[in-house]
Design a protein around this motif. Sequence first.
Motif, PDB file in Angstrom:
ATOM      1  N   GLN A   1       0.855  -1.189   0.000  1.00 10.03           N
ATOM      2  CA  GLN A   1       0.000   0.000   0.000  1.00 10.03           C
ATOM      3  C   GLN A   1       0.889   1.235   0.000  1.00 10.03           C
ATOM      4  O   GLN A   1       1.842   1.309   0.786  1.00 10.03           O
ATOM      5  CB  GLN A   1      -0.897   0.003   1.240  1.00 10.03           C
ATOM      6  CG  GLN A   1      -2.089   0.929   1.147  1.00 10.03           C
ATOM      7  CD  GLN A   1      -3.119   0.464   0.128  1.00 10.03           C
ATOM      8  OE1 GLN A   1      -3.276  -0.726  -0.096  1.00 10.03           O
ATOM      9  NE2 GLN A   1      -3.795   1.405  -0.509  1.00 10.03           N
ATOM     10  N   ALA A   2       0.597   2.185  -0.875  1.00  8.55           N
ATOM     11  CA  ALA A   2       1.395   3.408  -0.955  1.00  8.55           C
ATOM     12  C   ALA A   2       1.405   4.118   0.392  1.00  8.55           C
ATOM     13  O   ALA A   2       0.384   4.181   1.094  1.00  8.55           O
ATOM     14  CB  ALA A   2       0.840   4.328  -2.033  1.00  8.55           C
ATOM     15  N   LEU A   3       2.564   4.640   0.777  1.00  6.54           N
ATOM     16  CA  LEU A   3       2.665   5.419   2.011  1.00  6.54           C
ATOM     17  C   LEU A   3       1.826   6.687   1.892  1.00  6.54           C
ATOM     18  O   LEU A   3       1.568   7.165   0.775  1.00  6.54           O
ATOM     19  CB  LEU A   3       4.131   5.777   2.274  1.00  6.54           C
ATOM     20  CG  LEU A   3       5.084   4.590   2.496  1.00  6.54           C
ATOM     21  CD1 LEU A   3       6.518   5.086   2.658  1.00  6.54           C
ATOM     22  CD2 LEU A   3       4.657   3.764   3.693  1.00  6.54           C
ATOM     23  N   PRO A   4       1.394   7.254   3.021  1.00  4.61           N
ATOM     24  CA  PRO A   4       0.520   8.429   2.966  1.00  4.61           C
ATOM     25  C   PRO A   4       1.090   9.574   2.127  1.00  4.61           C
ATOM     26  O   PRO A   4       0.334  10.303   1.467  1.00  4.61           O
ATOM     27  CB  PRO A   4       0.386   8.825   4.443  1.00  4.61           C
ATOM     28  CG  PRO A   4       0.608   7.568   5.194  1.00  4.61           C
ATOM     29  CD  PRO A   4       1.614   6.792   4.406  1.00  4.61           C
ATOM     30  N   GLU A   5       2.410   9.739   2.148  1.00  2.00           N
ATOM     31  CA  GLU A   5       3.013  10.856   1.406  1.00  2.00           C
ATOM     32  C   GLU A   5       3.192  10.550  -0.074  1.00  2.00           C
ATOM     33  O   GLU A   5       3.602  11.429  -0.850  1.00  2.00           O
ATOM     34  CB  GLU A   5       4.371  11.221   2.012  1.00  2.00           C
ATOM     35  CG  GLU A   5       5.421  10.130   1.987  1.00  2.00           C
ATOM     36  CD  GLU A   5       5.417   9.260   3.238  1.00  2.00           C
ATOM     37  OE1 GLU A   5       6.494   8.740   3.593  1.00  2.00           O
ATOM     38  OE2 GLU A   5       4.340   9.108   3.855  1.00  2.00           O
ATOM     39  N   VAL A   6       2.884   9.323  -0.486  1.00  2.00           N
ATOM     40  CA  VAL A   6       3.006   8.947  -1.894  1.00  2.00           C
ATOM     41  C   VAL A   6       1.609   8.849  -2.500  1.00  2.00           C
ATOM     42  O   VAL A   6       0.875   7.890  -2.260  1.00  2.00           O
ATOM     43  CB  VAL A   6       3.758   7.608  -2.043  1.00  2.00           C
ATOM     44  CG1 VAL A   6       3.761   7.144  -3.499  1.00  2.00           C
ATOM     45  CG2 VAL A   6       5.183   7.740  -1.531  1.00  2.00           C
ATOM     46  N   ARG A   7       1.267   9.833  -3.275  1.00  6.54           N
ATOM     47  CA  ARG A   7      -0.067   9.888  -3.877  1.00  6.54           C
ATOM     48  C   ARG A   7      -0.047   9.656  -5.385  1.00  6.54           C
ATOM     49  O   ARG A   7      -1.055   9.284  -5.967  1.00  6.54           O
ATOM     50  CB  ARG A   7      -0.722  11.235  -3.571  1.00  6.54           C
ATOM     51  CG  ARG A   7      -0.953  11.483  -2.078  1.00  6.54           C
ATOM     52  CD  ARG A   7      -1.642  12.813  -1.837  1.00  6.54           C
ATOM     53  NE  ARG A   7      -1.970  13.013  -0.438  1.00  6.54           N
ATOM     54  CZ  ARG A   7      -1.131  13.518   0.459  1.00  6.54           C
ATOM     55  NH1 ARG A   7       0.094  13.877   0.090  1.00  6.54           N
ATOM     56  NH2 ARG A   7      -1.504  13.669   1.719  1.00  6.54           N
TER      57      ARG A   7
END
Length: 338
Positions: free
Chosen positions: A159-165
């Motif tokens: 799952q993409a990290l929160p800072e990676v959109r």
Amino acid sequence: MNRDNITNRDLLTALNTISGGRVPLSLAEMFSGKNPFVVVKSSNIPGKAVMETPGLVFGQIDQPIRKLAVLMTLTESAIELAAATGVDAIVAHHPIADAANSGGVTLKNYLGLYRISAFELHEAFHGLHPGLAILHGHQAFRTEIAYGGIPGNIMYVGQALPEVRCLEDILLRLETLMGMDEERKMLELEKDVRHCSGISETNVLTGAKIICGQSDSEVETILHIFPHTGFSPEHLAQAMREHPEIDTLLASISRVPDQHPLIDKAKEFGLNVIVGNSHALEIYENGLPLAIALQQLLPQVEVVMFRERCTSTPLRQFGSTAIQNYADMIVEKHLINK
């Protein structure tokens, strides 16, 4: 452990601790057939198979260690650097083979000359930590180290990290973490010192890039693969059946050429496709954490990092005028006009 006299035995124990018991501690254990990390790697090229033997490859078990080097792949250059800087033991990530990793001569003769011990880890280290995923901007919730039944065919689903959109966030993340601006400056300095504008260098040429998608394409679920380990279009189709929520295919360590069948298959699924760090940067991803762990377990041992740069230079701009004249003489007198 005797803290005043660290030996190869202590280093072997430390590697076994780090790997969670994956390292054989004796020859009997090594060749019992029960350790899945003792594995033969072969392309069926006659005479070129190699067996991975995690742990002590060369050296006496009670040989003292005061200084050790961590590197990715053992070479004759590394052996010479180790000897010149007082290194007692080398811990290589990749498997070690006679001649292939020691300048065409036997390991026993070369390493024995300098009293250097050698260890390897490779598959016994893979899958121990989520660092590759984290560096590339996702948290893996599934890790495979033999996907499709192929040893070493590593696959993450994360799952993409929160800072990676979006895809650009992955590019910027790798640019910062890998110090790519420094790599480019190093290359420009070398060009200037050698008076050669035609020099190329691995890390500068193999930076992260988007193959399918736009910089603002959204990223949520990432399939992270390593093409050189044998990951195929069929594996991609299987992974999509198991995780239909995947929206991005991320390839790292090795590259995916633009016309590769994996790209065609990814397009069929409508995936973003991005390539991340090349294999030349694994010294940061796996080597550095391993070295820090060893330093903490063996605090009285000096730990250093060995890293190699690989450059490409136009033939007639390689080396000094004197060495070019030497090479011309050798060719004319000994190689062509015999």
